[in-house]
Design a protein around this motif. Structure first.
Motif, mmCIF file in Angstrom:
data_model
loop_
_atom_site.group_PDB
_atom_site.id
_atom_site.type_symbol
_atom_site.label_atom_id
_atom_site.label_comp_id
_atom_site.label_asym_id
_atom_site.label_seq_id
_atom_site.Cartn_x
_atom_site.Cartn_y
_atom_site.Cartn_z
ATOM 1 N N ARG A 310 0.867 -1.213 0.044
ATOM 2 C CA ARG A 310 0.073 0.044 0.174
ATOM 3 C C ARG A 310 0.862 1.320 -0.040
ATOM 4 O O ARG A 310 0.826 2.109 -1.020
ATOM 5 N N GLY A 311 1.723 1.568 1.065
ATOM 6 C CA GLY A 311 2.393 2.652 1.117
ATOM 7 C C GLY A 311 3.707 2.608 0.392
ATOM 8 O O GLY A 311 4.279 1.629 0.058
ATOM 9 N N LYS A 312 4.543 3.844 0.509
ATOM 10 C CA LYS A 312 5.719 4.007 -0.198
ATOM 11 C C LYS A 312 6.532 4.504 0.822
ATOM 12 O O LYS A 312 7.011 5.815 0.828
ATOM 13 N N ASP A 313 6.631 4.133 2.136
ATOM 14 C CA ASP A 313 7.573 4.394 3.156
ATOM 15 C C ASP A 313 8.168 3.109 3.795
ATOM 16 O O ASP A 313 8.052 2.232 3.397
ATOM 17 N N VAL A 314 9.108 3.451 4.751
ATOM 18 C CA VAL A 314 9.577 2.369 5.638
ATOM 19 C C VAL A 314 9.390 2.875 7.186
ATOM 20 O O VAL A 314 9.483 3.904 7.511
ATOM 21 N N ALA A 315 9.359 1.716 7.864
ATOM 22 C CA ALA A 315 8.929 2.049 9.166
ATOM 23 C C ALA A 315 9.760 0.824 10.073
ATOM 24 O O ALA A 315 10.111 -0.175 9.777
ATOM 25 N N ILE A 316 10.015 1.567 11.283
ATOM 26 C CA ILE A 316 10.700 0.876 12.388
ATOM 27 C C ILE A 316 10.227 0.799 13.580
ATOM 28 O O ILE A 316 9.620 1.990 14.031
ATOM 29 N N ALA A 317 9.947 -0.180 14.299
ATOM 30 C CA ALA A 317 8.999 0.054 15.422
ATOM 31 C C ALA A 317 9.680 0.151 16.698
ATOM 32 O O ALA A 317 9.523 1.090 17.662
ATOM 33 N N GLU A 318 11.009 -0.315 16.754
ATOM 34 C CA GLU A 318 12.102 -0.231 17.952
ATOM 35 C C GLU A 318 13.461 -0.449 17.659
ATOM 36 O O GLU A 318 13.753 -1.392 16.871
ATOM 37 N N ILE A 319 14.273 0.450 18.271
ATOM 38 C CA ILE A 319 15.717 0.302 18.137
ATOM 39 C C ILE A 319 16.291 0.287 19.692
ATOM 40 O O ILE A 319 16.026 1.207 20.287
ATOM 41 N N GLU A 320 17.027 -0.672 19.998
ATOM 42 C CA GLU A 320 17.670 -0.850 21.485
ATOM 43 C C GLU A 320 19.055 -1.142 21.340
ATOM 44 O O GLU A 320 19.694 -2.014 20.516
ATOM 45 N N PHE A 321 19.820 -0.591 22.209
ATOM 46 C CA PHE A 321 21.419 -0.987 22.231
ATOM 47 C C PHE A 321 21.562 -1.373 23.662
ATOM 48 O O PHE A 321 21.009 -1.120 24.705
ATOM 49 N N PHE A 322 22.595 -2.300 23.557
ATOM 50 C CA PHE A 322 23.108 -3.051 24.882
ATOM 51 C C PHE A 322 24.588 -2.774 25.048
ATOM 52 O O PHE A 322 25.470 -2.725 23.718
ATOM 53 N N SER A 323 25.357 -2.802 26.081
ATOM 54 C CA SER A 323 26.738 -2.863 26.235
ATOM 55 C C SER A 323 26.946 -4.238 27.066
ATOM 56 O O SER A 323 25.906 -4.453 28.195
ATOM 57 N N LEU A 324 28.108 -4.629 27.214
ATOM 58 C CA LEU A 324 28.192 -5.810 27.926
ATOM 59 C C LEU A 324 28.599 -5.510 29.440
ATOM 60 O O LEU A 324 29.609 -4.683 29.548
ATOM 61 N N LEU A 325 28.453 -6.085 30.203
ATOM 62 C CA LEU A 325 28.683 -5.965 31.540
ATOM 63 C C LEU A 325 30.011 -6.613 31.801
ATOM 64 O O LEU A 325 30.552 -7.480 31.653
ATOM 65 N N SER A 326 30.849 -5.377 32.646
ATOM 66 C CA SER A 326 32.447 -6.006 32.917
ATOM 67 C C SER A 326 32.345 -6.950 34.127
ATOM 68 O O SER A 326 31.506 -6.815 34.943
#
Length: 326
Positions: A310-326
């Motif tokens: 239908r549409g001519k777009d791009v969608a993203i629901a969620e972006i998450e970043f993580f770091s490793l615990l030392s």
């Protein structure tokens, strides 16, 4: 001259004549020899034919051709079974068991023929090709076995040695467990800057709600101005080290009504760049980040997308970043 009576003469002549065989009155006088009539009888068992097959050999080696008629193993070069003569064109090839294929295969040992001394003495195995390594390996195994036995005796009888070994084993176990069971801590961005469609702002990317989503117009061939609209800049409030990225593509419940990112490029503050290839899936997708150390911003550029109906777009629901615990 004595006179013989007529009756005595006839008796004497009859004794000199050979008797004729008696004739069976039942036989036909025409001379035809036809067989007599035989009544039906029970069938008689036939004697078994002679078995010309050789004795079956049940030892089947890997590579042999197994006869489909009698199951005999035959050499790979044979065309017909050595036991029953059955054609081996479609015979199955015997394979070694899986545990046998794990063992190291050793071919025939080839030793060069020397000139010889003529004394009948055998050549030293260490001078034969490969004999030196075999002798060295045998010595290594002997030394290792002795050291293992001595170590076991020390571990059982000497407490300081036992405590040292236990500490080293615990250290190695902790290191391995930390490597296999890595724990990550979420890193929350301060904000995300970039263009967006009306009502689908960039704050929806970091609100931890997969029902909301960010979207922006997207075309198959992007020009310079259109490319800038598909760029997101993620900013952190401090310098961080990133080890993992999770992307939930699409628009939640209306997944097929919007385009989904197929390929993205990440550029970190330290100018290191990496490519991320996504699957066309509504489930969260996990990626390991390389070179994202001591950074404060991440630039995300969407270069390709899965089209929508239908549409001519791009969608993203969620972006998450993580770091490793030392």
């Amino acid at each position: 001259m004595p006179t013989v009576s007529e009756a005595a003469a006839r008796s004497r002549d009859a004794a000199l004549v050979a008797p004729l065989p008696s004739v069976d009155p039942v036989e036909d006088d025409d001379g035809d020899d036809e067989p007599d009539v035989v009544l039906p009888q029970a069938p008689q068992p036939r004697a078994g034919g002679r078995n010309l097959r050789t004795a079956r050999n049940n030892v089947i080696r890997p590579g042999d051709l197994i006869c489909g008629d009698c199951g005999q193993g035959n050499a790979p070069a044979r065309k017909f079974c050595a036991r029953c003569g059955f054609e081996l064109r479609e015979a199955q090839v015997a394979r070694a068991p899986w545990w046998g294929r794990l063992r190291r295969r050793r071919g025939p040992r080839v030793v060069e023929l020397g000139t010889g001394t003529g004394t009948g003495q055998q050549t030293d195995p260490a001078t034969a090709p490969g004999g030196g390594f075999a002798a060295f390996w045998a010595k290594v195994k002997i030394v290792a076995g002795i050291m293992f036995c001595v170590g076991c005796l020390l571990y059982a009888s000497y407490a300081p040695f036992r405590n040292t070994v236990n500490d080293k084993v615990a250290e190695v176990r902790t290191t391995a467990k930390g490597f296999l069971e890595s724990q990550y801590s979420p890193v929350r961005p301060a904000k995300v800057a970039g263009a967006s469609a009306k009502g689908r702002g960039t704050q929806n990317l970091i609100d931890l709600n997969s029902a909301s989503y960010w979207s922006v117009p997207f075309a198959a061939k992007l020009t310079g101005a259109e490319k800038d609209k598909t760029v997101l800049v993620v900013q952190f409030d401090r310098i961080v080290n990133l080890d993992q990225l999770i992307v939930t593509a699409g628009a939640g419940d209306t997944y097929t009504e919007h385009g989904r990112p197929r390929q993205m490029y990440l550029t970190f503050t330290n100018e290191k760049r990496m490519r991320v290839d996504l699957k066309d899936s509504a489930k969260p997708q996990k990626f390991s980040l390389k070179g994202a150390n001591a950074i404060k911003t991440v630039k995300i550029e969407i270069t390709d997308a899965y089209p929508s109906d239908r549409g001519k777009d791009v969608a993203i629901a969620e972006i998450e970043f993580f770091s490793l615990l030392s």
